[in-house]
Design an enzyme around this catalytic site. Structure first.
Site, mmCIF file in Angstrom:
data_model
loop_
_atom_site.group_PDB
_atom_site.id
_atom_site.type_symbol
_atom_site.label_atom_id
_atom_site.label_comp_id
_atom_site.label_asym_id
_atom_site.label_seq_id
_atom_site.Cartn_x
_atom_site.Cartn_y
_atom_site.Cartn_z
ATOM 1 N N ASP A 69 0.840 -1.203 0.000
ATOM 2 C CA ASP A 69 0.000 0.000 0.000
ATOM 3 C C ASP A 69 0.875 1.253 0.000
ATOM 4 O O ASP A 69 0.565 2.241 -0.664
ATOM 5 C CB ASP A 69 -0.899 0.023 1.245
ATOM 6 C CG ASP A 69 -1.980 -1.040 1.167
ATOM 7 O OD1 ASP A 69 -2.071 -1.707 0.110
ATOM 8 O OD2 ASP A 69 -2.720 -1.201 2.157
ATOM 9 N N ALA A 70 1.979 1.181 0.774
ATOM 10 C CA ALA A 70 2.853 2.354 0.887
ATOM 11 C C ALA A 70 3.477 2.682 -0.475
ATOM 12 O O ALA A 70 3.565 3.853 -0.866
ATOM 13 C CB ALA A 70 3.940 2.092 1.917
ATOM 14 N N TYR A 72 2.223 1.946 -3.383
ATOM 15 C CA TYR A 72 1.139 2.457 -4.232
ATOM 16 C C TYR A 72 0.886 3.932 -3.899
ATOM 17 O O TYR A 72 0.770 4.776 -4.792
ATOM 18 C CB TYR A 72 -0.127 1.620 -4.021
ATOM 19 C CG TYR A 72 -1.319 2.103 -4.811
ATOM 20 C CD1 TYR A 72 -1.510 1.686 -6.130
ATOM 21 C CD2 TYR A 72 -2.239 2.986 -4.261
ATOM 22 C CE1 TYR A 72 -2.596 2.137 -6.870
ATOM 23 C CE2 TYR A 72 -3.322 3.444 -4.992
ATOM 24 C CZ TYR A 72 -3.497 3.015 -6.296
ATOM 25 O OH TYR A 72 -4.572 3.470 -7.020
ATOM 26 N N SER A 118 -34.600 -7.030 -18.104
ATOM 27 C CA SER A 118 -34.670 -7.647 -16.772
ATOM 28 C C SER A 118 -34.866 -9.149 -16.980
ATOM 29 O O SER A 118 -34.897 -9.615 -18.124
ATOM 30 C CB SER A 118 -35.788 -7.029 -15.950
ATOM 31 O OG SER A 118 -36.971 -7.044 -16.701
ATOM 32 N N GLU A 150 -24.379 -17.975 -13.775
ATOM 33 C CA GLU A 150 -23.643 -16.947 -13.009
ATOM 34 C C GLU A 150 -24.405 -16.613 -11.731
ATOM 35 O O GLU A 150 -25.637 -16.565 -11.757
ATOM 36 C CB GLU A 150 -23.569 -15.631 -13.818
ATOM 37 C CG GLU A 150 -22.934 -15.761 -15.159
ATOM 38 C CD GLU A 150 -23.288 -14.588 -16.095
ATOM 39 O OE1 GLU A 150 -23.847 -13.582 -15.625
ATOM 40 O OE2 GLU A 150 -22.994 -14.710 -17.283
ATOM 41 N N ASP A 154 -27.230 -9.288 -5.690
ATOM 42 C CA ASP A 154 -28.305 -8.387 -5.307
ATOM 43 C C ASP A 154 -27.741 -6.969 -5.183
ATOM 44 O O ASP A 154 -27.449 -6.489 -4.098
ATOM 45 C CB ASP A 154 -28.888 -8.859 -3.962
ATOM 46 C CG ASP A 154 -30.330 -8.468 -3.822
ATOM 47 O OD1 ASP A 154 -30.918 -7.979 -4.797
ATOM 48 O OD2 ASP A 154 -30.876 -8.660 -2.721
ATOM 49 N N ARG A 173 -29.859 1.651 -14.648
ATOM 50 C CA ARG A 173 -30.783 0.980 -15.563
ATOM 51 C C ARG A 173 -32.042 1.823 -15.792
ATOM 52 O O ARG A 173 -32.563 1.882 -16.897
ATOM 53 C CB ARG A 173 -31.160 -0.375 -14.961
ATOM 54 C CG ARG A 173 -32.150 -1.134 -15.790
ATOM 55 C CD ARG A 173 -32.485 -2.471 -15.165
ATOM 56 N NE ARG A 173 -33.442 -3.157 -16.010
ATOM 57 C CZ ARG A 173 -34.740 -2.923 -16.002
ATOM 58 N NH1 ARG A 173 -35.234 -2.003 -15.194
ATOM 59 N NH2 ARG A 173 -35.543 -3.576 -16.806
ATOM 60 N N TYR A 265 -21.182 -8.413 -16.510
ATOM 61 C CA TYR A 265 -21.793 -9.683 -16.920
ATOM 62 C C TYR A 265 -22.315 -9.681 -18.354
ATOM 63 O O TYR A 265 -22.859 -10.690 -18.799
ATOM 64 C CB TYR A 265 -22.874 -10.138 -15.939
ATOM 65 C CG TYR A 265 -24.048 -9.190 -15.718
ATOM 66 C CD1 TYR A 265 -24.887 -8.817 -16.752
ATOM 67 C CD2 TYR A 265 -24.328 -8.715 -14.446
ATOM 68 C CE1 TYR A 265 -25.960 -7.974 -16.543
ATOM 69 C CE2 TYR A 265 -25.396 -7.862 -14.217
ATOM 70 C CZ TYR A 265 -26.213 -7.500 -15.277
ATOM 71 O OH TYR A 265 -27.277 -6.665 -15.062
ATOM 72 N N CYS A 450 -34.358 -11.500 38.542
ATOM 73 C CA CYS A 450 -34.180 -11.437 39.995
ATOM 74 C C CYS A 450 -34.539 -10.079 40.595
ATOM 75 O O CYS A 450 -34.585 -9.927 41.812
ATOM 76 C CB CYS A 450 -32.745 -11.807 40.371
ATOM 77 S SG CYS A 450 -31.550 -10.571 39.848
ATOM 78 N N CYS A 470 -28.800 -14.728 40.896
ATOM 79 C CA CYS A 470 -29.915 -14.547 39.948
ATOM 80 C C CYS A 470 -30.304 -15.912 39.365
ATOM 81 O O CYS A 470 -29.452 -16.630 38.822
ATOM 82 C CB CYS A 470 -29.475 -13.599 38.841
ATOM 83 S SG CYS A 470 -30.677 -13.478 37.526
HETATM 84 N N1 5U1 Z 1 -25.021 -12.308 -13.415
HETATM 85 C C1 5U1 Z 1 -25.997 -11.654 -14.022
HETATM 86 N N2 5U1 Z 1 -26.874 -10.880 -13.407
HETATM 87 N N3 5U1 Z 1 -27.683 -10.390 -14.342
HETATM 88 C C2 5U1 Z 1 -28.741 -9.548 -14.241
HETATM 89 N N4 5U1 Z 1 -26.243 -11.698 -15.332
HETATM 90 C C3 5U1 Z 1 -27.311 -10.910 -15.557
HETATM 91 N N5 5U1 Z 1 -27.945 -10.600 -16.683
HETATM 92 C C4 5U1 Z 1 -28.975 -9.771 -16.631
HETATM 93 C C5 5U1 Z 1 -29.409 -9.218 -15.399
HETATM 94 C C6 5U1 Z 1 -30.559 -8.300 -15.348
HETATM 95 O O1 5U1 Z 1 -29.646 -9.440 -17.740
HETATM 96 C C7 5U1 Z 1 -29.251 -10.081 -18.953
HETATM 97 C C8 5U1 Z 1 -30.499 -10.375 -19.671
HETATM 98 C C9 5U1 Z 1 -28.308 -9.254 -19.670
#
Ligand code: 5U1
Length: 713
Positions: A69-70, A72, A118, A150, A154, A173, A265, A450, A470
Site C-alpha cells: 500500500d505504501a 502504491y 430484466s 452466473e 443483489d 438501468r 456480466y 431477579c 440470579c
Molecule cells: N449475473 C448476471 N446478473 N444479471 C442480471 N447476469 C445478468 N444478466 C442480466 C441481469 C438483469 O440481464 C441479462 C439479460 C443481460
C-alpha cells in the site's frame, strides 16, 4: 519510462531521491523554463498513470496486488504533486481524477443504446425444466444447447460506455430505456477502469457498452449501517439498498467513501469485435480488464446446470456479497438472437431465485433474557413469519443500545434477517409505514429474573445483572457446567426445574443431590434418578482443563482452558496467579487475564472452589494430563460435525469448542463425509434436507453428550 531511469541523469530542474522525483520548479518559474520541463514531466506523468492503473487492476480486479500500500501511495503522491505543478498534464482518465467535480443538483437522463433487460424468474427445478423445454421447442428441435450460469448479485445494474477506451458515460438501468447519468459516482469505484487497460500495442474497441452489477460487500454494508446508527442516520435495509443509495448520491465524495464493487456480466454493444458466445463475451471483458465473477461457469449438460444451481443455493452463505439467485443464459449469441425478447425479458435467460432470507413482520414485544454471564439480551417477539423455509417467531436485538440507536419500537414493522446458521436478527424498523401507534421500548433498569439493578461497564455496550444468585444466570451456569462436564440428563429444562424447586442454588449443590432430593417429582423414577446421579458423580473426575472451562469465566473457552491447565497444576494455583503471570501465557490476552483475576476475586467463586473440593470434585491435574492435551481429546477423533440451529443451553461457540476439544472436526456444510449433523432449534432446512438425502445422522446436543459420556466410560 520505468521508475529509476531518471535517477543519476536528472536534468537540473529535477531532483530524484530514491526514485522519487522532486520538481524544483517554483512559482517564479518562467514560461520558458516550464515549457522546457513539460515533455519530461508529461512522460513521467504518463508512466505513473500507467503504473497506477496496472496496480489498481491487480488490487481491485484481480485481488492480487504486487506492491505494498505504501508503494502504491508513493506513486499516487508523486502523480498528484506533478499534476498540481502542471495542471495541463491532468487527463480525465488519470487515477487522481476519480473523485472530482462539485455536487450536482440532479442526474441527467440518458437513453440506453439498447434496452437494459430484466429477467424472468424460476423458483424451483420444475420452472427451470419448463424454461428449457420452451426454448428448445422454440428453436425447433432437440439440439444440445450450452448454458452459462452466473451468481445473481443483489445490487444494481449499470451500463458503462467507453469510447476509444475512455469511460464516457456510466448510467443506471432506470426503466430499461432511460437511466440516470451517474458517471461522476461510477468513476469513484476502483474496480471500474477509467481507461480500458490494455497491454502493448493492443487497441481498445472504438466503442463498447459494458453491463454489470454494482454491489456493496456484506461486511461493508454492516460497517456502513454501524456508522449510520452511530451518527443517528437512517439504516439501509439490505446491501442492495445501500449500494443504490450510495450510487445515487448527488455528491460524488459520499459515493467515494462507500466501498462499492462491480462485476461485468454482459456487453451491450461493441464495435469492431465479433463474438459468438456469451462465454466468449465474458472472456473478452476479462481481457479488457473488467472484473468478471469467477464463479461463472459454462455448462453443456442441463442436469449439471440444475446441480450447479443447487450447489449455489447451499453455498450462498460463503459469498462475500448478497446473491439472490443464479442466472442461466443460453451461451450461443445466435441462439439468443433467435429466441429474442418478450416485453423486457429475454427468452434466452432466466433467474433462478433463492428463497428470501429477509422478511418484514410485526414486532409484538421485546423480552429480555439473562445469559450465563449475567448479560441481558433483548429478544424480539415477532408475528410468526416464514423465512427461507423456517417459521421465525423470535429474533435477537443484540443489546439495549441496538434497539435505541435504531429506534426500534413495539408495533413497528421490522425487517428480520435469517442468513445461514446465524440466529435470526432484527435489521431495523420500516419507518415509512409507521401509523403513530408504535411505542418506544423502555429498557429495564432491573434484572427481569431477579429484580436486582442492572449495570453497564465502561466502554461496553452490554448491560449485566451482577447478582450471582440470579436464578436465570444460575440456569445458564448449570447448563454450561453440565455440557462441559458431560453430565448427561441435565439440560436447560431440568436446570430450570431444579432451580425453581430450590433443589440447586449453586453448582456445588449438584454434588449434594441425593435420591431423596427428587422425592415426589413427576417423571423422576428410580432409574432416571440413578442415571443422573451417576452422571454427576462421574463428572467429579474430569480433566482440569474441562473444569476450568466449565467455570464459565468470561473469555475462557476450551482453548484458553487447555492453555491454563498446561500452565497450572490446580485451580488453587490458577486462583493465586497474578494478571501479569496470566498474560505471560500464550493465548491469554490482557482482557482474559483480567477477567480470570476478577472471577477469583469474587468471594462466592472462591467459596465454590472450596465447596467443590470438599464435595470430591477433582480440581488438580493428574500426572498423565500434565503438559499435554488435558481434555478427552480423542472422544470424537475422526468424526466430522456440522452444527445448525440454536442449541439449548449452550452457545454455538461452546458446542463447537466441545467438539474440537474432544478431537472432532467441524465443517460448514453437509457432505458425504459428514459424520453427524448436530441440530438445535430452528435448524437450517438446507442442511437438514441434505443430511436426510445423504443419510447423515442428525443428532441433538444430548446425543453428543451421551457419546462423550460413553467414551469416558
Ligand atoms: N449475473 C448476471 N446478473 N444479471 C442480471 N447476469 C445478468 N444478466 C442480466 C441481469 C438483469 O440481464 C441479462 C439479460 C443481460
Amino acid at each position: 519510462m520505468p521508475q529509476g531511469e531518471l535517477e543519476g541523469c536528472a536534468p537540473p530542474h529535477l531532483l530524484i531521491i530514491s526514485g522519487v522525483v522532486i520538481y524544483k520548479i517554483t512559482i517564479n518559474t518562467t514560461l520558458e523554463e516550464r515549457m522546457a520541463v513539460l515533455p519530461e514531466a508529461a512522460e513521467r506523468a504518463a508512466w505513473l498513470r500507467d503504473r497506477i492503473r496496472y496496480h489498481n487492476y491487480r488490487y481491485h480486479v484481480l485481488d492480487a496486488p504486487v506492491i505494498s500500500d505504501a508503494e502504491y501511495d508513493a506513486l499516487m503522491q508523486e502523480l498528484r504533486a506533478l499534476e498540481s505543478q502542471y495542471p495541463e498534464l491532468i487527463t480525465p482518465d488519470s487515477p487522481t481524477q476519480r473523485v472530482g467535480g462539485a455536487a450536482q443538483e440532479r442526474f441527467r437522463k440518458v437513453r440506453h443504446s439498447l434496452p437494459m433487460l430484466s429477467l424472468g424468474n424460476a423458483f424451483n427445478e420444475q420452472d427451470l425444466r419448463a424454461w428449457r423445454d420452451r426454448i428448445l421447442r422454440l428453436l425447433g428441435g432437440d439440439e444440445q444447447l450450452a448454458y452459462v450460469v452466473e451468481p445473481k448479485i443483489d445490487g444494481l445494474a449499470i451500463s458503462l460506455t467507453y469510447v476509444d477506451g475512455l469511460l464516457t458515460v456510466g448510467a443506471t438501468r432506470g426503466d430499461g430505456e432511460i437511466g440516470e447519468d451517474v458517471t461522476a459516482n461510477i468513476r469513484t469505484i476502483k474496480s471500474i477502469p477509467l481507461r480500458i487497460p490494455l497491454s502493448g500495442d493492443e487497441q481498445p474497441p472504438a466503442r463498447i457498452e459494458v453491463r454489470g452489477e454494482i454491489y456493496l460487500p456484506i461486511a461493508a454494508f454492516e460497517e456502513l449501517n454501524e456508522r449510520q446508527a452511530a451518527a443517528g442516520e437512517r439504516l439501509f435495509a439490505n446491501p442492495r439498498n445501500a449500494a443504490a443509495g450510495s450510487l445515487r448520491q448527488l455528491d460524488p465524495t459520499i459515493t467515494a467513501s462507500r466501498p462499492l464493487r462491480f462485476f461485468a456480466y454482459a456487453i451491450g454493444l461493441v464495435e469492431g469485435k465479433t463474438l459468438r458466445t456469451h462465454w466468449e463475451s465474458l472472456g473478452y471483458l476479462q481481457q479488457l480488464g473488467f472484473p468478471v465473477n469467477p464463479d461463472s461457469r459454462r455448462i453443456e449438460d442441463f442436469e449439471e446446470v440444475l446441480a450447479y444451481c443447487q450447489e449455489w443455493m447451499t453455498k450462498r452463505d460463503q459469498l462475500p456479497y448478497e446473491a439472490d439467485g443464479v442466472v442461466i443464459k443460453v451461451d450461443s449469441l445466435a441462439r439468443q438472437a433467435e429466441l429474442g425478447v418478450v416485453g423486457r425479458e429475454p427468452r434466452w435467460a432466466i433467474a433462478y431465485k433463492f428463497p428470501a432470507r429477509e422478511k418484514t413482520t410485526r414486532l409484538l414485544d421485546v423480552k429480555v433474557n439473562v445469559g450465563r454471564t449475567g448479560k441481558l439480551i433483548p429478544n424480539a417477539v415477532l408475528e410468526p413469519v416464514e423465512i427461507g423455509g423456517v417459521i421465525v417467531k423470535q429474533a435477537t436485538l443484540h443489546n439495549f443500545d441496538y434497539v435505541k440507536s435504531r429506534d426500534i419500537r413495539i408495533g413497528d414493522r421490522v425487517i428480520v434477517k435469517r442468513a445461514g446458521d446465524v440466529i435470526p436478527y432484527v435489521v431495523g424498523p420500516v419507518v415509512d409505514i409507521r401509523d403513530g401507534n408504535e411505542q418506544p421500548w423502555v429498557a429495564p433498569t432491573h434484572c427481569p429474573a431477579c429484580g436486582e439493578p442492572v449495570e453497564q461497564f465502561d466502554d461496553e455496550v452490554d448491560v449485566y445483572c451482577v447478582n450471582n444468585a440470579c436464578p436465570a444466570q444460575l440456569v445458564r451456569t448449570l447448563t454450561h457446567w453440565a455440557a462441559v462436564m458431560d453430565i448427561v440428563g441435565l439440560g436447560e429444562k431440568q436446570a430450570i426445574l431444579f432451580v425453581e424447586r430450590g433443589m440447586v442454588r449453586s453448582i456445588a449443590d449438584l454434588y449434594r443431590l441425593t435420591p431423596e432430593s427428587f422425592f415426589g417429582m413427576e417423571g423422576y423414577a428410580e432409574k432416571r434418578i440413578g442415571n443422573l446421579l451417576s452422571a454427576i458423580e462421574a463428572s467429579k473426575d474430569r480433566p482440569l482443563a474441562r473444569l476450568i472451562a466449565a467455570l464459565g469465566i468470561k473469555g475462557v473457552g476450551s482453548v484458553a482452558a487447555e492453555e491454563l491447565a498446561r500452565n497450572f497444576r490446580s485451580v488453587d494455583e490458577l486462583m493465586a496467579a497474578s494478571k501479569e503471570q496470566l498474560e505471560a501465557i500464550e493465548g491469554i490476552g490482557p482482557t482474559t487475564a483480567e477477567s480470570i483475576v476478577d472471577f477469583f476475586a469474587v468471594p462466592a467463586n472462591r467459596q465454590l472452589i472450596a465447596d467443590l473440593k470438599e464435595l470430591g470434585v477433582r480440581t488438580e491435574r493428574k500426572p498423565e494430563e500434565s503438559g499435554t492435551q488435558t481434555s478427552d481429546s480423542d472422544a470424537l477423533k475422526g468424526l466430522i460435525f456440522v452444527v445448525t440451529g440454536t442449541l439449548p443451553g449452550m452457545t454455538r461457540e461452546e458446542a463447537e469448542q466441545l467438539i474440537t476439544s474432544c478431537g472432532g472436526k467441524l465443517t460448514g456444510s453437509v457432505s458425504k463425509k459428514t459424520s453427524y449433523l448436530l441440530a438445535g432449534d430452528d435448524p437450517g432446512t438446507t442442511k437438514i434436507n441434505k443430511a436426510r438425502d445423504l443419510g447423515v445422522p442428525i443428532i441433538g446436543i444430548e446425543d453428543l453428550q451421551r457419546m462423550l459420556q460413553q467414551h469416558s466410560g
